[in-house]
Write an enzyme that holds these catalytic residues in place. Structure first.
Site, PDB file in Angstrom:
ATOM      1  N   CYS A 111     -25.002   4.462 -24.187  1.00 45.80           N
ATOM      2  CA  CYS A 111     -24.498   4.326 -22.810  1.00 45.80           C
ATOM      3  C   CYS A 111     -25.486   3.621 -21.899  1.00 45.80           C
ATOM      4  O   CYS A 111     -25.111   3.074 -20.865  1.00 45.80           O
ATOM      5  CB  CYS A 111     -24.175   5.696 -22.231  1.00 45.80           C
ATOM      6  SG  CYS A 111     -22.900   6.550 -23.151  1.00 45.80           S
ATOM      7  N   ASN A 152     -15.235   8.029 -19.915  1.00 49.35           N
ATOM      8  CA  ASN A 152     -16.572   7.518 -20.234  1.00 49.35           C
ATOM      9  C   ASN A 152     -16.438   6.226 -21.063  1.00 49.35           C
ATOM     10  O   ASN A 152     -16.028   6.277 -22.217  1.00 49.35           O
ATOM     11  CB  ASN A 152     -17.336   8.591 -21.013  1.00 49.35           C
ATOM     12  CG  ASN A 152     -18.756   8.188 -21.359  1.00 49.35           C
ATOM     13  OD1 ASN A 152     -19.127   7.031 -21.229  1.00 49.35           O
ATOM     14  ND2 ASN A 152     -19.538   9.150 -21.824  1.00 49.35           N
ATOM     15  N   HIS A 198     -23.739   6.989 -14.100  1.00 45.54           N
ATOM     16  CA  HIS A 198     -22.931   6.928 -15.327  1.00 45.54           C
ATOM     17  C   HIS A 198     -21.719   7.841 -15.151  1.00 45.54           C
ATOM     18  O   HIS A 198     -21.849   8.964 -14.652  1.00 45.54           O
ATOM     19  CB  HIS A 198     -23.799   7.411 -16.488  1.00 45.54           C
ATOM     20  CG  HIS A 198     -23.121   7.378 -17.817  1.00 45.54           C
ATOM     21  ND1 HIS A 198     -22.314   6.341 -18.227  1.00 45.54           N
ATOM     22  CD2 HIS A 198     -23.141   8.280 -18.853  1.00 45.54           C
ATOM     23  CE1 HIS A 198     -21.877   6.597 -19.462  1.00 45.54           C
ATOM     24  NE2 HIS A 198     -22.349   7.759 -19.848  1.00 45.54           N
TER      25      HIS A 198
END
Ligand code: UT7
Length: 331
Positions: free
Chosen positions: A114, A282, A252
């Site tokens: 990520c 996500n 995030h």
């Protein structure tokens, strides 16, 4: 000569298909209320069979160059944060480089799960600050739907597909509106907390050649809140700022509860936190560039504003960056 790295344009692309929590109720033993209360996610976008991380990234890149009015041949470097490349090689970056006509550019992918986009943006900043590149296209592009185990309710409800892009340009004039600080950290001792296998996996190891996301959700949750808080404070300190100077937090987008806990830790008002996890889930490396683009197009960032970005993911690897918004950023 001193060069400063400025964000000159943003763009994003989400695949058309939307998968709702109610759709997921048909696949696994879950329900809309659990997903919304535990994660904040309502929907996520899923790539069509013909799409891939590179095709999503190409769309985001084309949109970004269009709004900037920049031709592909002006680009010196294409960097892509991705952990779901179309294949082992060539890189997604090379495919995007070709599609946007960046005939004078180098290209490579950055895999930090990520944290790929923030790692790529930090790398791009280095190329610009040391004078070896004038324009760098930085993309975060993911098709997590391809590596999700659709029978595992603990992970399949969390992820989605998408891409975001940022054009970084060199300016030798002044530091107003430039990237001010970045911090990248990793703890490979926690590799087993979040991983996916792949073709290079050793044959005698719990990792499998099947690339499926495996996660110890609670461990990652704890690390996320703690490490993103610490990295954020370090980045703010390194920029010579205090938390009160930050105008917008673009974190995030993995879980609304993590974002709220992060804001609480930083003593930062949720009014100044950008969140779109409810729409996209996500999307790993793509969450921050997509969120940055939406905040930009929604007029939430003014020239001179300080934007804090922070992220964590597989590795574990995490980071934070402070950027002062430039006076010529297009959207
Ligand atoms: O981008 C990389 C970073 N990733 C992250 O930041 C993710 C971090 N982790 C998380 O966001 C959260 O830990 C999750 C959303 C993954 C899980 O939320 P949680 O509040 O930590 O739930 P839990 O794992 O403690 O599970 C609670 C219960 C369990 O049932 P029991 O054992 O209490 O009976 C789970 O089996 O919820 C159950 N559960 C579900 N129930 C309905 C787990 N997944 C689901 C589901 N639907 N999809």
């Amino acid at each position: 000569m001193t060069f400063f790295a400025k964000i000159a344009a943003t763009g994003a692309y989400l695949p058309e298909k939307v998968l709702t929590n109610f759709d997921l109720e048909q696949l696994v033993d879950t329900n809309d209320m659990w997903i919304r209360e535990r994660t904040g996610i309502h929907t996520r976008h899923i790539a069509a069979p013909s799409e891939s991380s590179s095709s999503l990234g190409i769309q985001a890149a084309i949109r970004t160059l269009d709004v900037a009015g920049v031709d592909g041949e002006e680009i010196d470097l294409v960097l892509v944060g991705t952990c779901t490349p179309d294949g082992m090689f060539p890189s997604v970056a090379s495919r995007i480089q070709n599609a946007v006509g960046a005939v004078n550019a180098g290209a490579f992918d950055v895999n930090a799960a990520c944290t790929g986009y923030l790692s790529a943006l930090s790398t791009a900043t280095q190329f610009i600050e040391n004078g070896s590149a004038k324009k760098v296209l930085v993309v975060g592009a993911e098709t997590l739907s391809r590596i999700v185990d659709w029978s595992d309710r603990t992970t399949c409800v969390l992820f989605g597909d998408g891409a975001g892009a940022t054009l970084l340009e060199a300016s030798s004039k002044k530091d107003f509106g430039s990237i001010r600080s970045y911090v990248l950290r990793s703890d490979g001792g926690q590799a087993d907390a979040l991983f996916a296998g792949g073709p290079g996996a050793p044959t005698e190891h719990p990792l499998t050649k099947e690339a499926h996301i495996m996660m110890d959700g609670r461990a990652v949750f704890r690390a996320a809140v703690e490490e993103m808080s610490k990295a954020s404070l370090t980045a703010i300190h390194n920029a010579g700022l205090s938390i009160d100077d930050i105008d917008l937090l673009v974190p995030h987008q993995a879980n609304e509860r993590i974002i709220r806990a992060l804001a609480r830790n930083l003593n930062f008002s949720m009014d100044k936190v950008f969140m779109n996890v409810e729409k996209y889930g996500n999307t790993s490396s793509a969450t921050i560039p997509i969120a940055l683009h939406e905040a930009n197009t929604e007029g939430l960032i003014k020239p001179g504003d300080y934007v804090l970005m922070t992220v964590i993911g597989g590795g574990l690897a995490w980071g934070a960056m402070v950027v002062q918004w430039s006076d010529y950023c297009a959207s």
